[in-house]
Design an enzyme around this catalytic site. Structure first.
Site, short mmCIF file in Angstrom:
data_model
loop_
_atom_site.label_atom_id
_atom_site.label_comp_id
_atom_site.label_asym_id
_atom_site.label_seq_id
_atom_site.Cartn_x
_atom_site.Cartn_y
_atom_site.Cartn_z
N SER A 114 -8.36 -7.12 -0.98
CA SER A 114 -7.32 -6.10 -1.18
C SER A 114 -7.37 -5.36 -2.51
O SER A 114 -6.65 -4.39 -2.70
CB SER A 114 -5.94 -6.74 -1.05
OG SER A 114 -5.65 -6.98 0.31
N LYS B 71 1.86 -2.92 -8.39
CA LYS B 71 1.92 -3.15 -6.94
C LYS B 71 3.27 -3.76 -6.59
O LYS B 71 3.77 -4.63 -7.33
CB LYS B 71 0.78 -4.10 -6.53
CG LYS B 71 0.62 -4.25 -5.01
CD LYS B 71 -0.58 -5.15 -4.65
CE LYS B 71 -0.79 -5.21 -3.14
NZ LYS B 71 -1.94 -6.07 -2.75
N SER C 164 -5.15 -4.10 0.85
CA SER C 164 -3.74 -3.79 0.90
C SER C 164 -3.22 -3.06 -0.34
O SER C 164 -2.15 -2.45 -0.27
CB SER C 164 -2.95 -5.10 1.04
OG SER C 164 -3.08 -5.88 -0.13
#
Lengths: 489, 494
Positions: B182, B78, B158
């Site tokens: 998330s 990420k 997210s």
């Protein structure tokens, strides 16, 4: 806040007297090798941005980790201020934007400081003393420094100081004159230096004061205060207070009112001027820093620090008065620095402490001050000074000769006793030699002889003449005795 | 999808160790698929050079039998994790060219254990979003589509890039972060497994901060076992993070297949929210039945303060974010838009650098911390947080071992469908997940079934503090009961 009227030095106004009320926030840089929340060096004077870690530069994802040494220093200081130690305290973020504040917030302690209320006893020149209450002491990060003189249109930022640990020591509004304020800072500085928790170097900015000043008619409630920011010498603290108090009195006597505001002291002009008003004050949006757990320690941690505390100025002074029979004033002078006290104790060892104190204070400190030297830079050791005191005590030299001897040893070094021998500085106690000089003086001054017989206090003149003629070496007591005998008075 | 990219992480690991495949082959297969999958926009930066170099090093180690637990396993990271020398943007314009000089603790532990970096994965800007639509580098598409409909769907957020990449077989696993859901919500939307461990289980050092007291890193993978393998490498003490736990990390993989007989599973009545879709409550019922069949005891419980969690979360998270994001000021790194003075420079830089949702949260956070509002908002929200924690503590005191809830209130939705008018519509996605962050507990999302559109639905299991092993054991039961893995049909590389 409770601030009882105490009137050591009221200021005269056109209409009546005014009492000045002063409180202070002292920012003291913690003596430590590394910063409060990063491992970067705290060394002074490095190239700009040479002591900056990723944490200090607030790079994304960086986290603060508390430096245990700084916590110990804060707790030690709290103990030295006779203050309450809070075993649990909290770090908060104080949010504001400024280029020298990389995180966009300063990590400080707002609601729960590591040290609570304490008290400092402050001594004045006249021998009196008073107490200043300590409101709190908390740990916080220092900011970096903006450099405005490096580029025609831009400012540069040096982050070497960013993140260095500071102790903010907040006093109660317990001072009533600029002299008291100066004495308080002096005392606080002495305590910090004794503890080794702050070097107190005001020139480097390692100790600086925010001074809160208000005035009132004696007995009235507290007046509106102004805060003078970042004053960095004890002399300037005094000047800033004098100026600010007078400014406020003038406004009030003209029927005006004081606006609560932050002011700056301009040391070139010797005046304070407005920096920002209460309305312009920041909303710092304090909240507990979620990157840090509450700061907690146990009794054992505090007890260990307490056990290791050095003898503090007040204790040492009391001991000097009690053990050595010194006056509180002399004791106060001797303990002003840990090193001077230690020096004196070495000089006094096995000697008459009062004589040692007199010579140390008058000759030795006087000379250090004159040359602007610290005790570490002294060319004379405690042993040498002690030897001179011994020479006076055993009658080998007079007090006057001792001053000359001190000069020689200061300039040229050497064993004082040998110097006295080599240079023939010994006091003459041989009555035969003195009698010869006395006879000579009497023979040369028949008129004076007549006079002294009528007025015996004239003897002093004869004593002076004899000692002068002996090059200062004649023992005054012996001269006195012989003169009296020969003159028949 | 090639055969190599369809392996589970555990399968790939075993074949690498048995020298049936090489790390190089595995990395190359993934790099090839990544190229084809660019329409998904899952990767914001592909790092083929890194991948090849790391894979070659892994092959050398494997040849000597010296490989680490993840030797040769290709992963996506990420873009919130700082990677040394590799651009890290948090998918914000304000960090568009930021290259860290440091490696986050979590990723450095993955590399220590032999993993291979394929690239950086898309996410909502600063992890603020539930659909990956707030990314400054464009939205991520889910590999999933509704039955008979080509409309692009969100992967959730997210960590949308991570979920999409794992589901589309363009990495064997990925890192994510979870502040309010998330990891778990996108895992549920894309039919994969994601776990948010206990707060303090993984170091936050080197992860771009959103809300420090809630942020926690965790893995995405296609099976529960794969997540267990990854978490073991990601977790562990870190002296650089004061909030990171000193507890030793167990071998989570050993929990896979462990009996759940006699474990007490709480079913909180407050999660049966008004207007809950029938398919969601049915899925929840099914999950209960599976766990019961495996020998667990199902207990109805109450977590009375649940309904206050979402509003309190949307005070605490923005408050912390408003302060955490103050460092993006144009002074030292990242975007700078010149201004007529320093304040103007700040304003121009931050206006240009932050997207709309980030600006909204900074403003909310600034407001709730302001003098005069602090007590009514921030302080009250913290009190609510304490009550939420207490609710869970009471459940554990009753002897409950884990709690079963739906992971999301619905299956995935279409790009642009939610939150354009009212942001709260989007925030409601986190309704089942935020409580877990507020209480600092571990939560896992495991694929369990499909909605009426044929899209994956997940179930969430919430554990006791540091009860990750229980979650892996229970998650594995759900996984087994749910049947074959859900794999999206590949439309993107055609």
């Amino acid at each position: 806040m409770n601030a009882p009227t105490r009137n050591p030095k009221l200021l005269k106004g056109d209409k009546h007297d005014w009492e000045v009320v002063i409180g202070m926030e002292i920012h003291a840089q913690v003596t430590s090798n590394a910063k409060l929340f990063s491992g970067a060096s705290t060394e002074f004077g490095g190239e700009p941005n040479s002591h900056v870690s990723l944490v200090d530069a607030a790079m994304p994802g960086m986290l603060p980790v508390i430096n245990k040494k700084c916590v110990e220093q804060a707790v030690k200081t709290g103990l030295g201020l006779n203050a309450k130690i809070n075993k649990k305290s909290v770090f908060d973020r104080k949010n504001y934007f400024y280029p020298d504040l990389p995180q966009g917030y300063q990590i400080s302690q707002f609601k729960h400081p590591v040290v609570g209320e304490g008290v400092v006893t402050v001594d004045m020149q006249d021998g009196s003393s008073f107490e200043v209450g300590i409101e709190r002491l908390h740990l916080e990060q220092d900011a970096g420094k903006s450099l405005h003189d490096q580029h025609p249109s831009m400012s540069y930022v040096d982050l070497n100081r960013s993140g260095v640990a500071l102790m903010e020591i907040v006093s109660k509004p317990d001072m009533r004159s600029s002299d008291e304020a100066k004495a308080y800072v002096t005392k606080l500085r002495t305590i910090l230096r004794y503890l080794g928790t702050c070097d107190g170097d005001m020139e480097k900015g390692n100790l600086r004061a925010d001074v809160n000043v208000s005035v009132r008619k004696p007995g009235d409630a507290l007046g509106t205060r102004c805060e003078i920011k970042n004053v960095n010498s004890i002399r300037f603290i005094g000047q800033a207070i004098e100026y600010e108090a007078r400014r406020q009195i003038d406004i009030l006597e003209d029927g005006g009112k004081i606006d609560q505001e932050t002011r700056l002291f301009d040391n070139a002009k010797g005046e304070t001027r407005s920096m920002r008003s209460k309305e312009e004050a920041h909303d710092y949006r304090y909240f507990p820093d979620p990157d840090l757990l509450p700061l907690e320690f146990d009794d054992a941690f505090v007890e260990k620090l307490k056990a290791d505390l050095p003898e503090l100025p007040d204790e040492k002074k009391a001991r000097f008065v009690k053990e050595f029979g010194l006056s509180p004033y002399d004791a106060g002078v001797l303990i002003s620095e840990r090193e001077t006290a230690a020096f004196f104790e070495e000089v006094a060892k096995g000697r008459d402490p009062k004589a040692a104190a007199n010579f140390t204070i008058n000759e030795f400190f006087g000379r250090l001050n004159k040359e602007n030297k610290t005790i570490e830079e002294s060319p004379i050791s405690a042993a040498q000074l002690g030897a001179i005191v011994d020479l006076i005590a055993d009658g080998t030299i007079s007090g006057k000769i001792a001053k000359d001897l001190f000069e020689i040893v200061w300039e040229e070094g050497g064993d004082p006793r040998e110097v006295v021998e080599k240079r023939g500085m010994k006091q003459v106690t041989d009555t035969g030699a003195i009698e010869k000089v006395v006879d000579d003086i009497i023979a040369k001054n028949p008129d004076k002889v007549e006079q002294v017989k009528a007025k015996p206090t004239m003897l002093g003149w004869f004593v002076g003449q004899v000692i002068k003629a002996s090059g200062g070496k004649a023992n005054p007591q012996a001269v006195n005795d012989i003169l009296k005998k020969k003159l028949g008075i | 999808m090639s055969e190599l990219t369809s392996l589970t992480l555990a399968e790939a690991r075993d074949q690498l160790r048995a020298k049936k495949i090489s790390a190089k082959e595995l990395a190359d297969a993934h790099l090839a698929e990544m190229e084809k999958a660019r329409p998904l926009n899952a990767y914001v930066l592909e790092t083929p050079d890194h991948a090849k170099k790391m894979a070659a090093a892994s092959d050398t180690k494997l040849a000597k039998g010296e490989g680490g637990p993840l030797e040769g396993i290709p992963l996506g990271i990420k873009d919130l994790f700082a990677t040394e020398g590799v651009r890290t943007t948090a998918c914000s314009k304000i960090l568009e060219n930021f290259v860290p000089q440091y490696e986050s603790t979590v990723t450095s532990q993955l590399w220590r254990d032999g993993a291979v970096m394929l690239g950086k994965l898309n996410n909502d800007e600063f992890a603020m979003g539930s659909s990956n639509e707030t990314s400054a580098l464009g939205p991520v598409l889910s590999p999933w589509r509704r039955k008979g409909d080509n409309k692009p769907l969100v992967p959730g957020g997210s960590s949308g890039g991570s979920a999409s990449a794992v589901a589309a077989h363009i990495c064997l696993g990925a890192t994510g972060t979870d502040t309010g859901g998330s990891i778990r919500q996108p895992a549920a939307f894309t039919g994969i497994v994601g776990i948010k461990p206990t707060y303090g289980r993984c170091s936050r050092w080197g992860i771009v901060a959103f809300a420090s007291s809630l942020d926690q890193a965790g893995p995405f993978a296609r099976t529960v076992r794969d997540c267990a393998i990854l978490l073991r490498s990601m977790a562990g003490p870190d002296p650089k993070d004061s909030t990171c736990s000193d507890k030793p990390v167990p071998d989570y993989e050993k929990a896979i297949g462990k009996s759940v007989k006699g474990m007490k599973i709480g079913i909180p009545k407050e999660y049966r929210v008004d207007g809950m879709a029938a398919e969601i409550s049915e899925q929840w019922e099914t999950g209960r039945a599976w766990l019961k069949a495996a020998g667990a005891e199902i207990v109805d419980i109450s977590l009375p303060h649940t309904k206050y969690a979402l509003p309190a979360y949307y005070i605490i998270a923005p408050a912390e974010a408003s302060s955490n994001l103050a460092r993006y000021d144009g002074v030292r790194y990242g975007l700078r838009v010149p201004g007529k003075d320093i304040v103007d420079m700040y304003e121009q830089t931050r206006a240009a650098g932050f997207g709309k949702e980030v600006r909204r949260r900074i403003m909310i956070g600034t407001y709730v911390l302001s003098a005069g509002y602090y007590d009514a908002y921030y302080l009250r929200a913290q009190k609510v947080r304490t009550l939420i924690k207490r609710d869970f503590d009471d459940a554990w005191k009753q002897g409950i071992d884990a709690i079963l809830t739906p992971a999301t209130p619905s299956g995935a939705f279409g790009i642009g469908e939610k939150g354009s008018g009212d942001p709260v519509e989007m925030y409601l996605n986190d309704i089942f997940t935020v409580t877990v962050n507020m209480a600092g507990l571990p939560g896992i999302s495991v694929p369990a079934g499909r909605d009426h559109n044929g899209l994956p639905l997940g179930l969430q299991l919430i554990g006791k503090p540091f009860g990750e092993e229980d979650l892996f054991a229970l998650g594995h039961v759900v996984e087994q009961a749910a049947g074959p893995r859900m794999i999206p049909e590949n439309w993107w590389s055609k």
